[in-house]
Design an enzyme around this catalytic site. Structure first.
Site, PDB file in Angstrom:
ATOM      1  N   CYS A 111      88.900 -85.082  62.290  1.00 52.89           N
ATOM      2  CA  CYS A 111      88.293 -85.814  63.620  1.00 52.89           C
ATOM      3  C   CYS A 111      86.846 -85.175  64.179  1.00 52.89           C
ATOM      4  O   CYS A 111      86.290 -85.984  64.720  1.00 52.89           O
ATOM      5  CB  CYS A 111      89.439 -85.478  64.807  1.00 52.89           C
ATOM      6  SG  CYS A 111      89.463 -83.839  65.566  1.00 52.89           S
ATOM      7  N   ASP A 112      86.547 -84.035  63.819  1.00 54.58           N
ATOM      8  CA  ASP A 112      85.154 -83.339  64.367  1.00 54.58           C
ATOM      9  C   ASP A 112      84.167 -84.219  63.857  1.00 54.58           C
ATOM     10  O   ASP A 112      83.120 -84.490  64.534  1.00 54.58           O
ATOM     11  CB  ASP A 112      85.028 -82.171  63.813  1.00 54.58           C
ATOM     12  CG  ASP A 112      86.050 -81.294  63.794  1.00 54.58           C
ATOM     13  OD1 ASP A 112      87.416 -81.567  63.943  1.00 54.58           O
ATOM     14  OD2 ASP A 112      85.737 -79.952  63.852  1.00 54.58           O
ATOM     15  N   ALA A 113      84.371 -84.920  62.602  1.00 49.82           N
ATOM     16  CA  ALA A 113      83.391 -85.612  62.027  1.00 49.82           C
ATOM     17  C   ALA A 113      83.123 -86.952  62.744  1.00 49.82           C
ATOM     18  O   ALA A 113      81.913 -87.236  62.622  1.00 49.82           O
ATOM     19  CB  ALA A 113      83.971 -86.380  60.494  1.00 49.82           C
ATOM     20  N   LEU A 114      83.754 -87.320  63.645  1.00 58.05           N
ATOM     21  CA  LEU A 114      83.526 -88.421  64.728  1.00 58.05           C
ATOM     22  C   LEU A 114      82.342 -88.243  65.526  1.00 58.05           C
ATOM     23  O   LEU A 114      81.847 -88.995  66.282  1.00 58.05           O
ATOM     24  CB  LEU A 114      84.730 -88.716  65.371  1.00 58.05           C
ATOM     25  CG  LEU A 114      85.910 -89.603  64.351  1.00 58.05           C
ATOM     26  CD1 LEU A 114      87.130 -90.193  65.187  1.00 58.05           C
ATOM     27  CD2 LEU A 114      85.428 -90.415  63.402  1.00 58.05           C
ATOM     28  N   PHE A 115      82.127 -86.861  65.745  1.00 58.03           N
ATOM     29  CA  PHE A 115      81.013 -86.300  66.572  1.00 58.03           C
ATOM     30  C   PHE A 115      79.705 -86.289  65.831  1.00 58.03           C
ATOM     31  O   PHE A 115      78.821 -86.602  66.325  1.00 58.03           O
ATOM     32  CB  PHE A 115      81.342 -85.150  67.426  1.00 58.03           C
ATOM     33  CG  PHE A 115      80.290 -84.562  67.960  1.00 58.03           C
ATOM     34  CD1 PHE A 115      79.838 -84.785  69.547  1.00 58.03           C
ATOM     35  CD2 PHE A 115      79.118 -83.671  67.476  1.00 58.03           C
ATOM     36  CE1 PHE A 115      78.826 -84.274  70.022  1.00 58.03           C
ATOM     37  CE2 PHE A 115      78.131 -83.067  68.081  1.00 58.03           C
ATOM     38  CZ  PHE A 115      78.159 -83.357  69.512  1.00 58.03           C
TER      39      PHE A 115
END
Length: 754
Positions: free
Chosen positions: A203-207
């Site tokens: 989910c970090d990738a969405l930042f």
């Protein structure tokens, strides 16, 4: 029973040994940086001395003063910049946690620092960011493999380059990022099954990546970046979003992994990345983007849940649903969450009366954890899940989250801002000069004579070198500027583009086409009489403005020419079918504009005689009429020959294949229709093309290596009429091939002589 984490020294040491092999795992807080033993070329002494510490006490019950917030941001940023500037620059930045770098750790700080630079009157922050970007030559990590080229963490620094490009409008600033994003677009936009591996599997990738892609569309006008982002974001959310808990799992490993107290593992920083990523992506997303409501709804749902989970001290705990497992304060997730909520208030997406105190309490709490050194403490180490955090733990990403939060908290007293947020305007020349460090002269320039010689050399470089900007060449990146006044009026145009080697362009409020003329024939012998089809997504004319750019095959917001006519017939060119072979003319020879600027664009061209095998010659005169509101050009052709024998005319649509397959061809002799739905292009979508002929004239269908063909019998000297049209799934009218088919079925074609 509630379990609190208790780690023995042995277990702690063992964990540190194991996790140190992972680039994103826990590391101990750094010792204070000392001044480097040798000066680093380009490192400015002003960066080494932080600003004086201001009053960081904020009232959690009311919106703070804008100036006080900016002073706090400037102070914390100056401390972080000083700490980074004192450290040797790492040659390998993958595991660099506190140094200047190009990895996600540093990039998260640059994101927040760039927002401060928009608000602050001090040029130091922007000057530092420019120096960093120059050091890395605006490049990105991850070139060693296809998988790492797609790594969102390595794209995160692209936000810095996008910011500097917006404020400088220097093409070279954005080019490396654009090249990397272009590589990723087909992979992000791929057709994938529900259980296929994800590009953004955490989910970090969405930042890290989506806001960069959204900004790329805003800066270039090309929607392919936003569309590709949308496809992969939805896949990631479908895998990691929990409707039950209204939160994101960090990655699929945690879906069935409980916390020590049996609760779902919902990581505060992971959800902070997502909430902040949503805010940054939405603010760059056009209001007309068809998927925008999905992001607004997801943002509001996540924001509502985050507000419910705030702890009494104003922060959030590392494990959102199990706060007692790690009860200590944690700032890296809290900063991102505070930013995300404040952003929603300031853009009218969250009600102020419900969320304002959540934000002000969060901001006040963050400032209570600014250490005596000026760095943001209580920041969980790099990692992938909740872990213990010490009060003196720091991280560049925590400072970045603090600065992001401050950038919105500073505006809480202002009126709501509209979406989308415009990109920063280009700075004036004086500010660009003040915030662009210049390399010092070589150490050999150490005498008055050498300095005089060097100055003359620099002047010669400026005077003698070719400068595309001075020559008036337009930017290769710049989006089309929307027209104003009467230029926005929808109308049908036909235009002889002498500046583009005699192309004839015609367009109306729905479609755009062109054919090639004698100047191009002389320059490019392979060119011919095929019809070029352009993608168009505006109602006003755009082709002439698009052609002013050196590369008009790039979508700059209003459409583009991405169709490859090649040696084929394109979208409705014709030829003579003789002995199972297609014989065609070269480019048009003469032209006449009949009507332009009104309800119909009309023109006529002639084609010189061309051989049909060795048995005859054929030449042609053809009239083109494109009325407003239609996707079809009506063409009336008069073919003549040196014999009176009937001709079998083949009207074609060029074949195209790609990653989406070979497309779909539909032949309907009873209705006189030949339709080709092209395979989708990940960057630019797909065209649907149809040729309509008088069913009474149809002799059948054929194809060759380059074309699908419908055959009609024609008498030399007798005019006949046919239609050719197209719809683009990235345009305004036909999002699907089925929509085009319905439109064609409802269209009535007039083949009568006029």
């Amino acid at each position: 029973m509630i379990v609190r984490r208790v780690l023995s020294p042995v277990i702690t040491a063992l964990a540190a040994t194991v996790l140190s092999t992972q680039p994103a795992m826990a590391q101990r807080a750094p010792a204070p940086a000392s001044p480097p033993t040798a000066a680093v070329i380009g490192m400015e002494t002003a960066w080494l001395t932080p600003l004086p510490r201001p009053d960081l006490r904020f009232d959690g019950d009311r919106a703070p003063d804008r100036a006080a917030v900016i002073r706090a941001m400037e102070y914390v940023a100056s401390v972080q910049i000083a700490d980074m500037s004192r450290r040797p620059i790492a040659l390998a930045t993958g595991s660099a946690l506190h140094e200047i770098g190009s990895n996600w750790v540093a990039a998260a700080f640059y994101v927040g620092a760039a927002r401060l630079a928009r608000l602050s009157d001090r040029p130091d922050t922007l000057r530092f960011l420019t120096a960093v970007a120059e050091h890395y030559n605006y490049g990105l990590r991850g070139a060693r493999s296809a998988r790492t080229l797609l790594n969102a963490d390595d794209v995160a620094v692209g936000d810095l380059y996008a910011e500097l490009y917006a404020r400088r409008r220097q093409e070279g600033v954005l080019m490396p990022l654009q090249q990397r994003l272009d590589y990723g677009v087909p992979h992000l936009a791929r057709q994938a099954k529900a259980d296929d591996p994800l590009v953004w599997w955490w989910c970090d990738a969405l930042f890290m990546a989506p806001p960069v892609l959204a900004r790329a569309t805003a800066l270039t006008g090309d929607p392919k970046y936003l569309r590709a982002m949308d496809a992969e974001w939805r896949r990631t959310a479908a895998r990691l979003w929990s409707p039950e808990h209204r939160l994101f799992y960090r990655d699929a490993r945690f879906i069935d992994r409980p916390s020590p107290n049996g609760r779902p593992v919902m990581w505060a920083r992971g959800n902070g990345w997502v909430l902040a990523g949503l805010a940054r992506t939405i603010e760059a997303m056009p209001a007309t983007f068809e998927g925008r409501d999905y992001y607004i709804d997801q943002y509001r749902t996540l924001a509502g849940r985050i507000a419910e989970l705030q702890q009494p001290d104003g922060l959030w705990r590392a494990s959102l649903l199990d706060p007692q497992a790690f009860p200590e304060p944690e700032t890296s997730g809290s900063g991102l969450l505070t930013y995300g909520l404040a952003w929603g208030i300031n853009h009218g997406l969250l009600p102020r009366d419900r969320y304002a105190r959540v934000v002000t309490r969060g901001w006040a709490a963050l400032n209570r954890h600014v250490l005596p050194s000026g760095l943001v403490g209580a920041a969980q180490k790099t990692g992938d899940q909740p872990v213990p955090t010490r009060p003196d733990d720091v991280g560049l990403y925590a400072t970045g989250g603090y600065l992001l939060a401050g950038s919105e908290v500073a505006r809480l007293r202002a009126a709501p801002r509209t979406l989308p947020e415009p990109e920063p305007a280009r700075d004036d020349a004086a500010l660009i000069a003040a915030t662009t460090p210049q390399p010092p002269p070589p150490v050999t320039i150490n005498t008055p004579e050498e300095r005089t010689r060097r100055a003359a050399e620099v002047r010669a470089t400026q005077a003698l070198a070719y400068d595309p900007a001075a020559a008036g060449r337009p930017s290769t990146i710049e989006p089309l500027t929307p027209p104003t006044g009467d230029d926005r009026r929808p109308r049908a145009l036909a235009y002889h583009a002498t500046e583009r080697l005699d192309d004839i362009l015609w367009e109306n409020d729905r479609v755009a086409f062109r054919i090639y003329g004698p100047a191009l024939e002389a320059k490019e012998p392979p060119s011919g009489s095929g019809i070029d089809v352009w993608g168009k997504r505006v109602r006003w004319p755009f082709m002439r403005r698009q052609l002013k750019f050196p590369n008009y095959h790039i979508d700059r917001g209003e459409g583009l020419d991405f169709y490859d006519v090649g040696g084929g017939r394109g979208g409705g060119g014709l030829g003579i079918w003789q002995d199972n072979k297609l014989w065609t003319s070269r480019n048009w020879a003469t032209h006449r504009i009949i009507a332009t600027g009104g309800d119909t664009a009309s023109f006529a061209v002639t084609y010189r005689p061309f051989p049909v095998d060795v048995v005859r010659k054929v030449w042609e005169e053809r009239r083109f009429d494109l009325p407003m509101g239609s996707n079809f050009t009506r063409m009336t052709s008069t073919l003549r020959s040196d014999t009176t024998d009937p001709l079998v005319v083949a009207i074609g649509i060029g074949k195209r294949a790609g990653g989406g397959g070979k497309g779909q061809v539909v032949r309907d002799a009873a209705r006189g229709l030949l339709t080709f739905h092209e395979p989708a292009d990940a960057g630019h979508g797909a065209l649907s093309l149809t040729v309509a002929v008088d069913p009474a004239m149809v002799q059948g269908f054929a194809e060759d290596a380059n074309n699908y063909l419908v055959l009609v019998r024609v008498t030399p000297g007798v005019p006949f009429t046919y239609y050719s049209g197209a719809g683009w799934d990235r345009g305004l009218d036909f999002p699907t091939a089925a929509a085009w088919d319905r439109f064609v079925a409802a269209t009535r074609f007039d083949f009568a002589k006029r």
